[in-house]
Scaffold this active site. Structure first.
Site, short mmCIF file in Angstrom:
data_model
loop_
_atom_site.label_atom_id
_atom_site.label_comp_id
_atom_site.label_asym_id
_atom_site.label_seq_id
_atom_site.Cartn_x
_atom_site.Cartn_y
_atom_site.Cartn_z
N LYS A 188 -6.75 2.85 -14.21
CA LYS A 188 -8.18 2.57 -14.12
C LYS A 188 -8.63 2.69 -12.66
O LYS A 188 -8.31 1.83 -11.83
CB LYS A 188 -8.49 1.15 -14.59
CG LYS A 188 -9.95 0.81 -14.50
CD LYS A 188 -10.23 -0.66 -14.72
CE LYS A 188 -10.81 -1.36 -13.52
NZ LYS A 188 -11.97 -0.74 -12.89
N GLU A 218 -0.99 -5.44 -4.62
CA GLU A 218 -1.35 -5.15 -3.22
C GLU A 218 -2.72 -5.75 -3.02
O GLU A 218 -3.72 -5.25 -3.56
CB GLU A 218 -1.44 -3.64 -2.98
CG GLU A 218 -0.12 -2.92 -3.10
CD GLU A 218 0.81 -3.16 -1.93
OE1 GLU A 218 0.37 -3.76 -0.92
OE2 GLU A 218 1.98 -2.78 -2.04
N CYS A 254 -7.76 -2.91 3.62
CA CYS A 254 -7.09 -4.18 3.37
C CYS A 254 -6.34 -4.66 4.60
O CYS A 254 -6.17 -5.84 4.81
CB CYS A 254 -6.15 -4.04 2.19
SG CYS A 254 -5.13 -2.58 2.32
N GLU A 292 -11.68 -12.68 4.06
CA GLU A 292 -11.73 -11.23 4.22
C GLU A 292 -13.18 -10.75 4.01
O GLU A 292 -13.76 -10.97 2.96
CB GLU A 292 -10.82 -10.59 3.17
CG GLU A 292 -10.74 -9.10 3.31
CD GLU A 292 -9.81 -8.48 2.28
OE1 GLU A 292 -9.88 -8.87 1.09
OE2 GLU A 292 -9.02 -7.62 2.66
P1 NAP Z 1 -11.36 -6.07 -6.81
O1 NAP Z 1 -12.70 -6.60 -7.09
O2 NAP Z 1 -10.20 -6.99 -6.88
O3 NAP Z 1 -11.14 -4.86 -7.81
C1 NAP Z 1 -9.98 -4.08 -7.85
C2 NAP Z 1 -9.86 -3.44 -9.20
O4 NAP Z 1 -9.60 -4.45 -10.17
C3 NAP Z 1 -11.13 -2.75 -9.66
O5 NAP Z 1 -10.78 -1.58 -10.37
C4 NAP Z 1 -11.76 -3.81 -10.56
O6 NAP Z 1 -12.68 -3.33 -11.48
C5 NAP Z 1 -10.53 -4.38 -11.23
N1 NAP Z 1 -10.74 -5.68 -11.86
C6 NAP Z 1 -11.76 -6.56 -11.70
N2 NAP Z 1 -11.60 -7.64 -12.52
C7 NAP Z 1 -10.45 -7.44 -13.18
C8 NAP Z 1 -9.72 -8.21 -14.15
N3 NAP Z 1 -10.15 -9.38 -14.60
N4 NAP Z 1 -8.56 -7.71 -14.60
C9 NAP Z 1 -8.09 -6.54 -14.15
N5 NAP Z 1 -8.73 -5.76 -13.27
C10 NAP Z 1 -9.90 -6.20 -12.78
O7 NAP Z 1 -11.28 -5.38 -5.39
P2 NAP Z 1 -12.25 -4.31 -4.80
O8 NAP Z 1 -13.49 -5.05 -4.40
O9 NAP Z 1 -12.37 -3.13 -5.65
O10 NAP Z 1 -11.40 -3.87 -3.51
C11 NAP Z 1 -11.36 -4.61 -2.36
C12 NAP Z 1 -10.13 -5.50 -2.30
O11 NAP Z 1 -8.95 -4.76 -2.49
C13 NAP Z 1 -9.97 -6.15 -0.96
O12 NAP Z 1 -9.66 -7.51 -1.12
C14 NAP Z 1 -8.83 -5.41 -0.33
O13 NAP Z 1 -8.12 -6.12 0.64
C15 NAP Z 1 -8.00 -5.06 -1.49
N6 NAP Z 1 -7.19 -3.88 -1.20
C16 NAP Z 1 -5.86 -4.05 -0.96
C17 NAP Z 1 -5.06 -2.96 -0.65
C18 NAP Z 1 -3.60 -3.14 -0.39
O14 NAP Z 1 -2.87 -2.15 -0.39
N7 NAP Z 1 -3.11 -4.33 -0.18
C19 NAP Z 1 -5.61 -1.69 -0.62
C20 NAP Z 1 -6.97 -1.54 -0.86
C21 NAP Z 1 -7.75 -2.65 -1.18
P3 NAP Z 1 -14.26 -3.62 -11.22
O15 NAP Z 1 -14.61 -2.68 -10.14
O16 NAP Z 1 -14.92 -3.36 -12.51
O17 NAP Z 1 -14.40 -5.05 -10.78
#
Ligand code: NAP
Ligand code: MG
Length: 498
Positions: free
Chosen positions: A191, A267, A301, A398
């Site tokens: 996804k 991650e 991140c 963050e």
């Molecule tokens: P997010 O809100 O956690 O969303 C990540 C993914 O999870 C999206 O595809 C999201 O879909 C999905 N998701 C949301 N609710 C879910 C649920 N209940 N069950 C399963 N999946 C669900 O994060 P984001 O705002 O897209 O990205 C930013 C975050 O990612 C930051 O905190 C960043 O630090 C972290 N990040 C970490 C890394 C690493 O390698 N450590 C790399 C990149 C980003 P929706 O869009 O529909 O909510």
């Protein structure tokens, strides 16, 4: 199934045209719900196209199709050399389409065309090539016990794996996920973020063209609470890999625990410290620190969002760092000379601005930036806060935007304590020309990556992941392969009698 055509103008003047939809079994179809998701250009806030939304019923279909592919045409049916050849062919196709992929990424995500091509696309290609190299080197051990026994281990693919990725590096996260999973012979239901689905959808035709058996990679663009949740809960998915926020990572892990105890790798977020000692090369430290927090518009991140500067160089650092921040050119991702495009979405824009407001309200000083850029789209000026205290939200949480805090320190032990005073542990950096001090500090920082005299360095063959609440498991490098195999010990009796 629909298709998307776009005529680019600017740095990149090509066209793109490709099918979109819910990609299951090597074909695009409409999602079961027949609903659509808007794809928005963050530079203008305007609609680019609409694509089919996947929902829970589509996940069920995709898992069945993936399982059939795994059992009949993939998994243990295909040797490592053949998987390597397919991945290498995919990398070649990506390379042939590099400009087009970069343009789609810039349009959908808002990152500049130059950065998209130079980092996102080239690193994605390098990742696929790197894991192609592993595909025929997935091997176990023979283990000695006694002469009447032969014991060996096999590293078998897990089966159908679920993968959930965010919007900040859309194609790169796609590559980091599918690379090790395919090298080890798993089938995938992935996804992308619905904010940035376009490069993943463009990849579907390239995956077909590379010759992967149908159903090995299934791409479902849908919302987290539907598709993401269903993947996390699915009884026939044996492993889920998630990249995103710590908040959602918890939900994924809870869903896995409540259902089939699928393996979970996470991650997650970060609030990475960047420690600059008096004896650092100041110009280099300024340049790297700016890259650390402002790269990808702060939507990284591992962003070095807490910048600790030793007292002796604090004033000069701040002056130069401020000048550097002001020199960053913000604007149209396709225009030449632009360093920083818009934030990815209205939601992210609002979130970052509310952090900036909270910093002001809690008494921090906006040293530069702190406001929107331009009148349309989701642009925010590179922002530096000073006069912060440890309990402020902008220091603890963050922000995921171009907002850094600069903190003065005197004592070495105290700065290490402050740097580690966070629930996160993704990355950290230290700047010093004293190698002993630099390495001692690097070793004491609680983070999965420690950079010395640099930041934001990532390589396909180097593991990346978090300590503490920044994650579980490692991506990239040989370490990533461990997430995608089950180890089986085979005991062969050569003569023991009962
Ligand atoms: P997010 O809100 O956690 O969303 C990540 C993914 O999870 C999206 O595809 C999201 O879909 C999905 N998701 C949301 N609710 C879910 C649920 N209940 N069950 C399963 N999946 C669900 O994060 P984001 O705002 O897209 O990205 C930013 C975050 O990612 C930051 O905190 C960043 O630090 C972290 N990040 C970490 C890394 C690493 O390698 N450590 C790399 C990149 C980003 P929706 O869009 O529909 O909510
Ligand atoms: Mg978009």
């Amino acid at each position: 199934m629909t298709s998307f055509s776009y005529d680019f103008s600017g740095t990149y003047t090509g066209k793109t045209s490709f099918k979109t939809g819910v990609f299951i079994g090597g074909e695009f179809r409409h999602g079961a719900s027949k609903s659509t998701i808007d794809v928005v250009n963050p530079a203008t806030g305007k609609l680019v196209t609409q694509i089919s939304e996947a929902t829970a019923a589509d996940v069920d279909d995709a898992v069945k199709v993936a399982q059939k592919a795994f059992d009949e045409t993939w998994g243990l049916n295909v040797g490592g050399a053949q998987r390597a050849a397919l991945l290498n062919r995919l990398a070649i196709l990506m390379d042939e389409h590099a400009d087009e992929l970069a343009a789609i990424e810039a349009l959908d995500n808002g990152k500049t065309f130059g950065w998209a091509k130079g980092v996102d696309i080239s690193f994605s290609i390098a990742t696929i090539k790197y894991f192609a190299g592993w595909a025929d080197k997935i091997q176990g051990q023979t283990i000695e016990t006694d002469e009447k026994k032969l014991i060996y281990t096999r590293h078998e693919p897990i089966g159908v794996v679920g993968q959930i990725i965010p919007w900040n590096f859309p194609l790169l996260m796609f590559a980091w996920k599918i690379g090790p999973a395919l090298a080890t012979g798993n089938a995938i239901v992935i996804k992308p973020s619905e904010f940035t689905p376009m490069t993943a959808l463009r990849m579907c035709e390239l995956i077909n063209e590379a010759g992967f058996p149908k159903g090995v990679v299934n791409v479902l663009v849908g919302y987290g609470h539907t598709v993401g949740q269903t993947i996390s809960e699915h009884m026939d998915i044996q492993k889920v890999a998630f990249t995103g926020s710590t908040l959602v990572g918890r939900k994924v892990m809870a869903a896995a625990a409540a259902t089939n105890l699928k393996n979970v790798t996470l991650e997650l977020g970060g609030k990475s410290p960047n420690i600059i000692f008096d004896d650092a090369d100041l110009e280099q430290a300024v340049n790297w620190a700016a890259h650390g927090i402002f790269w990808n518009h702060g939507q990284a991140c591992c962003a070095g969002s807490r910048i600790f500067v030793q007292a002796g160089i604090y004033d000069e650092f701040l002056e130069r760092f401020t000048a550097k921040a002001k020199s960053i050119q913000v604007g149209d991702p396709f225009a030449p000379g632009i360093d920083q495009g818009p934030q990815v979405s209205q939601i992210q824009y609002d979130r970052i601005m509310s952090y900036i407001d909270s910093g002001k309200q809690e008494g921090a000083t906006v040293h530069t930036g702190g406001e929107r850029h331009g009148t349309e789209g989701f642009f925010i000026k590179p922002t530096i806060f000073t006069d912060v205290t440890p309990e402020m939200k902008i220091v603890k949480e963050e922000i995921f935007g171009p907002v850094g805090v600069v903190i003065k320190f005197t004592d070495e032990a105290d700065v290490i304590r402050q740097a580690n005073d966070t629930v996160y542990g993704l990355a950290a950096a230290v700047f010093s020309q004293n190698i002993n001090r630099a390495l001692e500090t690097a070793h004491k920082l609680q983070a999965g990556t420690a950079w010395v005299n640099c930041v934001n360095q990532l390589h396909a063959n180097v593991p990346f992941g978090g300590y503490k609440q920044s994650g579980i498991g490692r991506e990239l490098g040989e370490y990533a392969l461990h997430n995608y195999t089950n180890v089986k010990a085979v005991h062969v009796n050569l003569g023991h009698k009962m």
